[in-house]
Write an enzyme that holds these catalytic residues in place. Structure first.
Site, PDB file in Angstrom:
ATOM      1  N   LYS A 152       0.891  -0.987  -0.102  1.00 12.89           N
ATOM      2  CA  LYS A 152       0.050  -0.202   0.035  1.00 12.89           C
ATOM      3  C   LYS A 152       0.779   1.065   0.025  1.00 12.89           C
ATOM      4  O   LYS A 152       2.136   1.181   0.182  1.00 12.89           O
ATOM      5  CB  LYS A 152      -1.009   0.049   1.157  1.00 12.89           C
ATOM      6  CG  LYS A 152      -0.291  -0.009   2.540  1.00 12.89           C
ATOM      7  CD  LYS A 152       0.378   1.300   3.143  1.00 12.89           C
ATOM      8  CE  LYS A 152       0.832   1.219   4.490  1.00 12.89           C
ATOM      9  NZ  LYS A 152       1.451   2.549   4.908  1.00 12.89           N
TER      10      LYS A 152
ATOM     11  N   GLY B  40       9.838  -2.511   7.129  1.00 12.33           N
ATOM     12  CA  GLY B  40       9.773  -1.244   7.685  1.00 12.33           C
ATOM     13  C   GLY B  40      10.003  -0.270   6.692  1.00 12.33           C
ATOM     14  O   GLY B  40      10.243   0.915   6.807  1.00 12.33           O
ATOM     15  N   GLY B  41       9.502  -0.379   5.577  1.00 12.47           N
ATOM     16  CA  GLY B  41       9.491   0.577   4.278  1.00 12.47           C
ATOM     17  C   GLY B  41       8.214   1.436   4.140  1.00 12.47           C
ATOM     18  O   GLY B  41       8.218   2.261   3.285  1.00 12.47           O
ATOM     19  N   GLY B  42       7.149   1.023   5.094  1.00 12.43           N
ATOM     20  CA  GLY B  42       6.131   2.009   4.888  1.00 12.43           C
ATOM     21  C   GLY B  42       5.147   1.528   3.795  1.00 12.43           C
ATOM     22  O   GLY B  42       4.057   2.035   3.506  1.00 12.43           O
ATOM     23  N   LEU B  43       5.531   0.065   3.256  1.00 17.70           N
ATOM     24  CA  LEU B  43       4.456  -0.384   2.144  1.00 17.70           C
ATOM     25  C   LEU B  43       3.533  -1.332   2.788  1.00 17.70           C
ATOM     26  O   LEU B  43       2.673  -1.911   2.188  1.00 17.70           O
ATOM     27  CB  LEU B  43       5.304  -1.033   1.226  1.00 17.70           C
ATOM     28  CG  LEU B  43       6.471  -0.175   0.288  1.00 17.70           C
ATOM     29  CD1 LEU B  43       7.112  -0.986  -0.545  1.00 17.70           C
ATOM     30  CD2 LEU B  43       5.579   0.965  -0.321  1.00 17.70           C
ATOM     31  N   GLY B  44       3.544  -1.575   4.220  1.00 11.66           N
ATOM     32  CA  GLY B  44       2.515  -2.106   4.829  1.00 11.66           C
ATOM     33  C   GLY B  44       2.850  -3.745   4.769  1.00 11.66           C
ATOM     34  O   GLY B  44       2.002  -4.747   4.901  1.00 11.66           O
TER      35      GLY B  44
ATOM     36  N   GLY C 266       4.096  -6.391   6.565  1.00 12.06           N
ATOM     37  CA  GLY C 266       3.923  -7.040   7.544  1.00 12.06           C
ATOM     38  C   GLY C 266       2.494  -7.043   7.749  1.00 12.06           C
ATOM     39  O   GLY C 266       1.957  -8.418   8.020  1.00 12.06           O
ATOM     40  N   SER C 267       1.829  -6.130   7.742  1.00 11.28           N
ATOM     41  CA  SER C 267       0.331  -6.087   7.876  1.00 11.28           C
ATOM     42  C   SER C 267      -0.278  -6.894   6.910  1.00 11.28           C
ATOM     43  O   SER C 267      -1.380  -7.725   6.984  1.00 11.28           O
ATOM     44  CB  SER C 267      -0.126  -4.688   8.188  1.00 11.28           C
ATOM     45  OG  SER C 267       0.445  -4.004   9.112  1.00 11.28           O
ATOM     46  N   SER C 268       0.337  -6.582   5.634  1.00 11.28           N
ATOM     47  CA  SER C 268      -0.580  -7.345   4.301  1.00 11.28           C
ATOM     48  C   SER C 268      -0.362  -8.916   4.392  1.00 11.28           C
ATOM     49  O   SER C 268      -1.344  -9.801   4.162  1.00 11.28           O
ATOM     50  CB  SER C 268       0.134  -6.677   3.247  1.00 11.28           C
ATOM     51  OG  SER C 268      -0.472  -7.324   2.099  1.00 11.28           O
TER      52      SER C 268
ATOM     53  N   ASP D 237      -2.881  -1.339  10.308  1.00  9.05           N
ATOM     54  CA  ASP D 237      -2.977  -1.347   8.636  1.00  9.05           C
ATOM     55  C   ASP D 237      -3.628  -2.780   8.431  1.00  9.05           C
ATOM     56  O   ASP D 237      -4.066  -2.843   7.286  1.00  9.05           O
ATOM     57  CB  ASP D 237      -1.577  -1.080   8.185  1.00  9.05           C
ATOM     58  CG  ASP D 237      -1.164   0.160   8.299  1.00  9.05           C
ATOM     59  OD1 ASP D 237      -2.107   1.075   8.589  1.00  9.05           O
ATOM     60  OD2 ASP D 237      -0.138   0.430   8.023  1.00  9.05           O
TER      61      ASP D 237
END
Length: 291
Positions: free
Chosen positions: A20, A105-109, A111-113, A145
């Site tokens: 994301k 930790g890149g802000g792309l989500g 782990g949450s995805s 997220d």
């Protein structure tokens, strides 16, 4: 284009865990529990990790892929499986493998995805019949997220990012750059220079303003703390409005045509690892499951 994920082993589901972008991110206040109130626009991408789920009848949950620096008990994919297993009949188990493409930790989500894909995939594999509302509620316990990936729609989000309203955004081509640095989310949100009181706006006003007016309240702090992020943002800004996703470290810019995006990504080598991804309003995960 959406990448297809084959199912090489009978009974195995191989599913995408899409990335994301936060097209905008406003911090509108801080709650008594320390969490920040946000307004954000989640844009789903066809860039993804791949999660393989193989059913087991012995009730065991086996994580077949380790993440460097992440203990198995902290892995969100395994935690999601354990959470869902409480709703499953005795004997339901699975082997779980995550093929990582999205940076940690890149802000792309990522782990949450991964967690959302495990929840949605095992719900199908174990034939539990839980609704997306039920799965999203479970996912919220793993991270703010996770629900947007469970629901599988680009969305306007408020609260801690959990109150979601589906939206349709322009499905542009995106250049996404990871500058190769690690950004501490806690460090950004704890920085005294962070803007924390942006006046709230409504969804209609945000969408009417369009991408040229969107901003991320974390960007100034991250620029100051991480010069490589600033350099990558400045590179993309030569060609289009550039933004930070989440607290970074990834940055992005949107382009109407794929050839332009590919040309700019190919020339971005000194600024980090670059990808070209297509925006989407419906999750590749749900497409893969026919939902």
């Amino acid at each position: 284009m959406t990448r297809r994920h084959s199912n090489p082993v009978p009974g195995t589901l191989r599913l995408p865990a899409p990335a994301k972008l936060n097209r905008l991110l406003h911090i509108t206040g801080r709650r008594d529990d320390g969490y920040h109130e946000l307004q954000t626009l989640f844009q789903l991408l066809d860039l993804s990790d791949a999660v393989s789920l193989t059913p087991r009848s012995d009730g065991r949950l086996v994580l077949e892929s380790a993440l460097a620096g992440v203990a198995a008990d902290d892995n969100l994919a395994l935690r999601a499986a354990r959470l869902l297993q409480r709703r499953a009949p005795a004997g339901c188990g699975a082997s779980i493998k995550v093929d990582k493409r999205l940076p940690l930790g890149g802000g792309l989500g990522g782990g949450s995805s991964n967690a959302a894909t495990v929840l949605v995939g095992l719900n199908a594999l174990w034939q539990l019949g839980l609704s997306l509302d039920e799965l999203a509620t479970l996912g919220l316990g793993l991270g703010a997220d996770v629900p947007v990936f469970v629901r599988g729609r680009s969305a306007w989000a408020e609260g801690v990012g959990d109150r979601l309203t589906p939206v349709r955004l322009e499905t542009s081509w995106f250049v996404v750059i990871h500058p190769g640095v690690s950004v501490s989310t806690a460090g950004v949100f704890g920085d005294p220079q962070l803007t924390r009181h942006t006046p709230p706006i409504n969804m209609a006003r945000a969408l009417q303003g369009g991408a040229s007016t969107w901003r991320n309240d974390c960007e100034a702090v991250v620029r100051d703390r991480h010069p490589p992020v600033a350099s990558a943002l400045d590179y993309l800004a030569r060609y289009a409005p550039a933004g930070l996703t989440g607290t970074g470290a990834c940055v992005f810019a949107a382009f109407p045509h794929a050839p332009d995006a590919r040309r700019i990504a190919q020339a971005a080598g000194e600024y980090g690892t670059a990808w070209v991804a297509k925006g989407c309003n419906h999750s590749p995960l749900h497409d893969a499951l026919g939902g």
